[in-house]
Design a protein around this motif. Structure first.
Motif, PDB file in Angstrom:
ATOM      1  N   MET A 288       0.853  -1.199   0.000  1.00  0.00           N
ATOM      2  CA  MET A 288       0.000   0.000   0.000  1.00  0.00           C
ATOM      3  C   MET A 288       0.887   1.248   0.000  1.00  0.00           C
ATOM      4  N   GLU A 289       0.533   2.192  -0.874  1.00  0.00           N
ATOM      5  CA  GLU A 289       1.265   3.449  -0.883  1.00  0.00           C
ATOM      6  C   GLU A 289       0.796   4.316   0.288  1.00  0.00           C
ATOM      7  N   LEU A 290       1.708   5.172   0.748  1.00  0.00           N
ATOM      8  CA  LEU A 290       1.386   6.041   1.885  1.00  0.00           C
ATOM      9  C   LEU A 290       1.578   7.500   1.486  1.00  0.00           C
ATOM     10  N   TYR A 291       0.500   8.269   1.604  1.00  0.00           N
ATOM     11  CA  TYR A 291       0.582   9.709   1.352  1.00  0.00           C
ATOM     12  C   TYR A 291       0.395  10.418   2.693  1.00  0.00           C
ATOM     13  N   ILE A 292       0.878  11.652   2.763  1.00  0.00           N
ATOM     14  CA  ILE A 292       0.596  12.464   3.945  1.00  0.00           C
ATOM     15  C   ILE A 292      -0.492  13.469   3.580  1.00  0.00           C
ATOM     16  N   ASP A 293      -1.444  13.646   4.506  1.00  0.00           N
ATOM     17  CA  ASP A 293      -2.597  14.517   4.287  1.00  0.00           C
ATOM     18  C   ASP A 293      -2.369  15.811   5.062  1.00  0.00           C
ATOM     19  N   THR A 294      -1.637  16.727   4.469  1.00  0.00           N
ATOM     20  CA  THR A 294      -1.305  17.980   5.151  1.00  0.00           C
ATOM     21  C   THR A 294      -0.788  18.992   4.134  1.00  0.00           C
ATOM     22  N   ALA A 295      -0.801  20.267   4.552  1.00  0.00           N
ATOM     23  CA  ALA A 295      -0.150  21.297   3.735  1.00  0.00           C
ATOM     24  C   ALA A 295       1.002  21.893   4.528  1.00  0.00           C
ATOM     25  N   ASN A 296       1.323  21.254   5.655  1.00  0.00           N
ATOM     26  CA  ASN A 296       2.410  21.747   6.505  1.00  0.00           C
ATOM     27  C   ASN A 296       3.752  21.242   5.975  1.00  0.00           C
ATOM     28  N   ILE A 297       4.598  22.161   5.566  1.00  0.00           N
ATOM     29  CA  ILE A 297       5.837  21.776   4.876  1.00  0.00           C
ATOM     30  C   ILE A 297       6.820  21.050   5.801  1.00  0.00           C
ATOM     31  N   ASP A 298       6.822  21.406   7.092  1.00  0.00           N
ATOM     32  CA  ASP A 298       7.732  20.722   8.032  1.00  0.00           C
ATOM     33  C   ASP A 298       7.319  19.262   8.202  1.00  0.00           C
ATOM     34  N   GLU A 299       6.014  19.024   8.326  1.00  0.00           N
ATOM     35  CA  GLU A 299       5.536  17.641   8.451  1.00  0.00           C
ATOM     36  C   GLU A 299       5.864  16.848   7.180  1.00  0.00           C
ATOM     37  N   ILE A 300       5.709  17.488   6.040  1.00  0.00           N
ATOM     38  CA  ILE A 300       5.997  16.811   4.764  1.00  0.00           C
ATOM     39  C   ILE A 300       7.489  16.454   4.696  1.00  0.00           C
ATOM     40  N   ARG A 301       8.346  17.391   5.110  1.00  0.00           N
ATOM     41  CA  ARG A 301       9.800  17.123   5.106  1.00  0.00           C
ATOM     42  C   ARG A 301      10.140  15.972   6.054  1.00  0.00           C
ATOM     43  N   GLN A 302       9.532  15.998   7.255  1.00  0.00           N
ATOM     44  CA  GLN A 302       9.827  14.936   8.235  1.00  0.00           C
ATOM     45  C   GLN A 302       9.365  13.574   7.732  1.00  0.00           C
ATOM     46  N   ALA A 303       8.160  13.518   7.153  1.00  0.00           N
ATOM     47  CA  ALA A 303       7.645  12.234   6.642  1.00  0.00           C
ATOM     48  C   ALA A 303       8.505  11.755   5.475  1.00  0.00           C
ATOM     49  N   HIS A 304       8.936  12.690   4.650  1.00  0.00           N
ATOM     50  CA  HIS A 304       9.806  12.349   3.519  1.00  0.00           C
ATOM     51  C   HIS A 304      11.124  11.765   4.022  1.00  0.00           C
ATOM     52  N   ASP A 305      11.676  12.390   5.079  1.00  0.00           N
ATOM     53  CA  ASP A 305      12.955  11.923   5.629  1.00  0.00           C
ATOM     54  C   ASP A 305      12.821  10.545   6.287  1.00  0.00           C
ATOM     55  N   MET A 306      11.597  10.161   6.674  1.00  0.00           N
ATOM     56  CA  MET A 306      11.383   8.815   7.234  1.00  0.00           C
ATOM     57  C   MET A 306      11.530   7.740   6.146  1.00  0.00           C
ATOM     58  N   GLY A 307      11.472   8.165   4.883  1.00  0.00           N
ATOM     59  CA  GLY A 307      11.695   7.220   3.778  1.00  0.00           C
ATOM     60  C   GLY A 307      10.474   6.400   3.395  1.00  0.00           C
ATOM     61  N   VAL A 308       9.288   6.848   3.819  1.00  0.00           N
ATOM     62  CA  VAL A 308       8.089   6.042   3.555  1.00  0.00           C
ATOM     63  C   VAL A 308       7.039   6.793   2.736  1.00  0.00           C
ATOM     64  N   LEU A 309       7.383   7.997   2.306  1.00  0.00           N
ATOM     65  CA  LEU A 309       6.343   8.850   1.710  1.00  0.00           C
ATOM     66  C   LEU A 309       6.241   8.685   0.193  1.00  0.00           C
ATOM     67  N   ASP A 310       5.032   8.330  -0.269  1.00  0.00           N
ATOM     68  CA  ASP A 310       4.807   8.136  -1.707  1.00  0.00           C
ATOM     69  C   ASP A 310       4.116   9.327  -2.362  1.00  0.00           C
ATOM     70  N   GLY A 311       3.498  10.197  -1.567  1.00  0.00           N
ATOM     71  CA  GLY A 311       2.787  11.329  -2.155  1.00  0.00           C
ATOM     72  C   GLY A 311       2.167  12.201  -1.078  1.00  0.00           C
ATOM     73  N   VAL A 312       1.458  13.245  -1.524  1.00  0.00           N
ATOM     74  CA  VAL A 312       0.849  14.225  -0.606  1.00  0.00           C
ATOM     75  C   VAL A 312      -0.564  14.542  -1.090  1.00  0.00           C
ATOM     76  N   THR A 313      -1.484  14.693  -0.133  1.00  0.00           N
ATOM     77  CA  THR A 313      -2.803  15.239  -0.473  1.00  0.00           C
ATOM     78  C   THR A 313      -2.994  16.534   0.319  1.00  0.00           C
ATOM     79  N   THR A 314      -3.589  17.504  -0.357  1.00  0.00           N
ATOM     80  CA  THR A 314      -3.938  18.758   0.324  1.00  0.00           C
ATOM     81  C   THR A 314      -5.407  19.031   0.049  1.00  0.00           C
ATOM     82  N   ASN A 315      -5.980  19.928   0.811  1.00  0.00           N
ATOM     83  CA  ASN A 315      -7.346  20.378   0.524  1.00  0.00           C
ATOM     84  C   ASN A 315      -7.472  21.828   0.993  1.00  0.00           C
ATOM     85  N   PRO A 316      -8.555  22.522   0.645  1.00  0.00           N
ATOM     86  CA  PRO A 316      -8.666  23.938   1.010  1.00  0.00           C
ATOM     87  C   PRO A 316      -8.611  24.166   2.523  1.00  0.00           C
ATOM     88  N   SER A 317      -9.169  23.257   3.323  1.00  0.00           N
ATOM     89  CA  SER A 317      -9.124  23.429   4.782  1.00  0.00           C
ATOM     90  C   SER A 317      -7.689  23.357   5.286  1.00  0.00           C
TER      91      SER A 317
END
Ligand code: G3P
Length: 214
Positions: A1-30
């Protein structure tokens, strides 16, 4: 299963990316509103960190507006996936983007027939919202299983992206149900690697080692 992070917070995205498990990102207006930043500039930043699909949602609710915004989003980076609502206008826009080779994520999916329709219209991803169905006393995970079965019955290639994932049990159940992707808040991604017996085990190993060797 692919794992995306559901956030627009750039620090969280960087941290998840550095964990080596991130396949993509979803954002939404909220999520963008929570960050208080311009959508386009945040998408640019995200696409510099992550090479996988990045979903960018339209605000417009009419076909023409969705097409205009979606085209603008898609120009930001090649991995942008235009996120459209599961409405009649969204379906029409999905077909148009698909015909132009632009990937789409059809969001706010709450019933399997919506998933069937958007797959027929060429959606790259469909986003059934588990947590929000649970919130109103329905079984969100049953929707994932149902869509999996419908897609498998007909060999439909749209990926099932489980969204509105609220806790680690949701994430595990998504993997068991055969979701192609799950998008999660950073807290859920981190919690997936935490177990009290792992922590107490490390403590005990270190205590024993120190007792023996000082
Ligand atoms: O990005 C869409 C979805 O994951 C939102 O989740 O927790 O607001 O229902 P939630």
């Amino acid at each position: 299963m692919e794992l995306y992070i559901d956030t627009a917070n750039i620090d969280e995205i960087r941290q998840a990316h550095d964990m080596g498990v991130l396949d993509g990102v979803t954002t939404n207006p909220s999520l963008i509103a929570k960050e208080g930043v311009k959508y386009a500039s945040r998408l640019e930043e995200i696409c510099k960190v992550v090479s996988g699909p990045v979903s960018a949602e339209v605000i417009a609710t009419d076909y023409a507006g969705m097409m205009k915004e979606g085209i603008e989003h898609s120009k930001i980076a090649p991995q942008i996936v235009v996120k459209l609502p599961c409405t009649l206008d969204g379906l029409k826009a999905c077909r148009s983007f698909s015909d132009q080779g632009i990937k789409t994520n059809l969001t706010l999916c709450f019933q399997s027939l919506q998933a069937l329709m958007v797959a027929k219209a060429g959606a790259f991803l469909v986003s059934p919202f588990i947590g929000r169905l649970d919130d109103i006393g329905q079984d969100g995970m049953a929707l994932i299983r149902e869509i999996r079965q419908v897609y498998d019955n007909y060999g439909l290639r749209t990926k099932v992206l489980a969204a509105s994932v609220r806790h680690t049990n949701h994430l595990l159940q998504c993997a068991l149900a055969g979701a192609d992707v799950a998008t999660c808040p950073f807290s859920v991604i981190k919690s997936s690697m935490i177990h009290p017996l792992t922590d107490s085990g490390i403590k005990k190993f270190l205590e024993d080692y120190r007792k023996a060797f000082g």
